[in-house]
Design a protein around this motif. Structure first.
Motif, PDB file in Angstrom:
ATOM      1  N   THR A 261      11.602  -9.087  -8.504  1.00 45.86           N
ATOM      2  CA  THR A 261      10.813  -7.863  -8.279  1.00 45.86           C
ATOM      3  C   THR A 261      10.291  -7.311  -9.596  1.00 45.86           C
TER       4      THR A 261
ATOM      5  N   TRP B 219       6.726  -1.929  -3.823  1.00 48.37           N
ATOM      6  CA  TRP B 219       5.900  -3.137  -3.947  1.00 48.37           C
ATOM      7  C   TRP B 219       6.126  -3.749  -5.317  1.00 48.37           C
ATOM      8  N   PRO B 220       6.619  -4.933  -5.458  1.00 45.53           N
ATOM      9  CA  PRO B 220       6.848  -5.933  -4.410  1.00 45.53           C
ATOM     10  C   PRO B 220       8.301  -6.015  -3.956  1.00 45.53           C
TER      11      PRO B 220
ATOM     12  N   LEU C 230       7.334  -0.260   4.371  1.00 43.10           N
ATOM     13  CA  LEU C 230       7.965  -1.468   3.819  1.00 43.10           C
ATOM     14  C   LEU C 230       9.415  -1.189   3.445  1.00 43.10           C
TER      15      LEU C 230
ATOM     16  N   GLN D 157       4.020   1.921   1.694  1.00 38.88           N
ATOM     17  CA  GLN D 157       5.223   1.761   0.872  1.00 38.88           C
ATOM     18  C   GLN D 157       6.470   2.213   1.626  1.00 38.88           C
TER      19      GLN D 157
ATOM     20  N   GLU E 163       6.472  -7.148 -10.614  1.00 39.73           N
ATOM     21  CA  GLU E 163       5.919  -5.814 -10.862  1.00 39.73           C
ATOM     22  C   GLU E 163       5.235  -5.774 -12.224  1.00 39.73           C
TER      23      GLU E 163
END
Lengths: 250, 243
Positions: free
Chosen positions: A242, A38-39, A108, A105, A246
């Motif tokens: 990302t 994430w993300p 994903l 997580q 983050e």
């Protein structure tokens, strides 16, 4: 033909060099598993979907049909993370408070990685990849065996499917015992037909001067510098976004 | 049975690839030598790879009423030997990832280790042991297929437990968790695969005696003792019956 391979043969990017598509698809897959889930994973998944449905021109329905199988594996694979063995309550199995976050997580990450693999698979026929493996250092004997395996698999699958239909028409699936008998017949038929076909191929090739090497015409394509530059930009962009997001989250 | 794409952390994916590499390289050497000595083997090995691919696509009825796929590693190891199975299994797993979206490329090493290395070696080892003890061929075939299937799932459980240790009890707890989940479905499936392999082998011993002798499954002189019908007429009749 299998649906993914059929789609790859009629893909818009069919005539692009497999290396370009490998760098893009497998690059996104590697990002999916190396960046923070994430993300990172949703961003990788969004970028992959945009490429798949946009420039690569993969129909949504075909993509969904292919994606739902790995998605099912991802969901079932994430479920065990919801539980812990033993715990403060003294029970054998308990819900893990951090489980939902871990499972999400993982879900994903595996979904994004699977989409990256599908991007490569939906745009690159296996028949374009295998002959080129010789240049990557794979021994020619292994490449030849893989080529025969690939081409014979479709014929065998077709054969097995027809035999299965014939068995069903003769009430071969009517009882548990009949199903087992039919299934064993299917397995044995596949073996017999595979070896019979190999024997006939051997006879045919021997008549044409077969010397142990299968010569296959590989379409000459060039690696596009522009495509690779665009791919590098996309991968770098996803990585940078990302890391920035983050940083904002933490 | 296949670990899905992206499921393993990068370090684990690399480590399992490194663990399976020596076995695959050994298999590649054996296969290359075989092809160099007998060029016609390319086609037979390709046919064997296609057979392995198709075998893993068959649906076997499970005890719970649902269906699952056989791993095919036991039968493959008995017919083609574990070193060749390491290569054929790798090719099959690569095609399954690219053509069916089963498994993946980052998890290919882990899947190869469980399905193309450990499964075939354990299955073939038990098959040879039971044969050496003088038990009937079909008992050995059942034992080999059962052990190959079950060992594949045991290794997969270990791979998953190492990747995702349990927060309370670590790797042993995770092993119990993943092993427990697999045990419910996989022990009946291993029995099913063992039975299916026996049925397939019985049919093959009647219809494809020549091929089985050529593969070294039956000794030339003992073919009749192994329950085959040696005459050509009988083979043709059985082949028609199978088809």
């Amino acid at each position: 033909m299998l649906p993914i391979d059929a789609a790859a043969h009629s893909s818009r990017w069919r005539h692009r060099h497999p290396l370009e598509k490998a760098v893009l698809g497998l690059g996104l897959t590697v990002l999916a598993i190396t960046l923070p889930a994430w993300p990172g994973a949703p961003l990788v998944a969004a970028a992959t979907l945009a490429v798949l449905l946009g420039p690569a021109g993969v129909p949504v329905r075909r993509l969904w049909r292919a994606f739902r199988l790995p998605l099912g594996f991802c969901v079932t694979g994430a479920v065990p993370l919801l539980f812990r063995v033993g715990g403060p309550g003294g029970g054998l199995v308990a819900l893990d408070p951090a489980g939902p976050a871990h499972a999400t997580q993982l879900l994903l990450r595996t979904s994004a990685a699977s989409l990256g693999l599908l991007l490569f698979a939906f745009t690159t026929p296996v028949s374009d990849v295998v002959p080129r493996l010789v240049r990557a250092g794979v021994p020619p004997a292994v490449v030849d065996v893989a080529l025969v395996t690939y081409r014979m698999s479709f014929l065998l699958l077709d054969s097995v499917s027809r035999v299965g239909q014939a068995q069903a028409a003769r009430l071969g699936h009517n009882s548990r015992a009949a199903r087992w008998r039919s299934l064993a017949g299917l397995g044995a038929t596949a073996f017999v037909r595979a070896f019979d076909r190999a024997g006939r191929l051997q006879t045919g090739l021997a008549g044409r001067g077969y010397d142990g090497t299968l010569r296959v015409l590989v379409p000459a394509t060039r690696v596009s510098g522009r495509f690779l530059t665009a791919t590098a930009a996309l991968l770098a962009g996803v990585t940078a976004l990302t890391l920035v997001l983050e940083g904002l989250v933490t | 049975m296949h670990i899905a794409e992206g499921y393993l952390p990068p370090l684990h994916a690399v480590a399992w690839t490194a663990a399976s590499a020596p076995f695959v390289v050994h298999g590649v050497r054996v296969l290359t030598r075989e092809v160099r000595e007998h060029p016609e083997s390319t086609l037979l090995l390709g046919a064997s790879g296609a057979f392995t691919f198709v075998l893993s696509a068959l649906k076997i009825p499970s005890v719970t009423g649902s269906c699952s796929h056989p791993t095919g590693t036991g039968l493959g190891a008995i017919l083609f030997r574990p070193p060749v199975m390491a290569v054929l299994g790798t090719i099959t797993l690569l095609f399954q990832a690219l053509l069916l979206a089963h498994g993946g490329l980052t998890t290919l090493g882990a899947n190869v280790f469980s399905m193309a290395v450990v499964g075939p070696w354990v299955g073939y080892g038990l098959y040879r042991l039971v044969r050496r003890l003088g038990l009937p061929l079909m008992v050995a075939v059942f034992a080999g297929a059962f052990a190959a299937d079950l060992s594949t799932y045991c290794v997969t459980s270990v791979q998953l437990a190492l990747a995702f240790p349990d927060p309370g009890s670590g790797v042993p707890g995770a092993l119990a968790k993943f092993g427990g989940i697999f045990a419910v479905t996989q022990i009946p499936l291993a029995v099913s695969e063992g039975l299916l392999t026996v049925l397939v082998m019985r049919l093959l011993s009647q219809s494809s005696a020549g091929e089985l002798i050529r593969l070294g499954v039956f000794a030339r002189g003992n073919a009749r003792q192994d329950g085959q019908q040696g005459d050509e007429q009988g083979q043709d009749r059985q082949r028609k019956r199978v088809a």
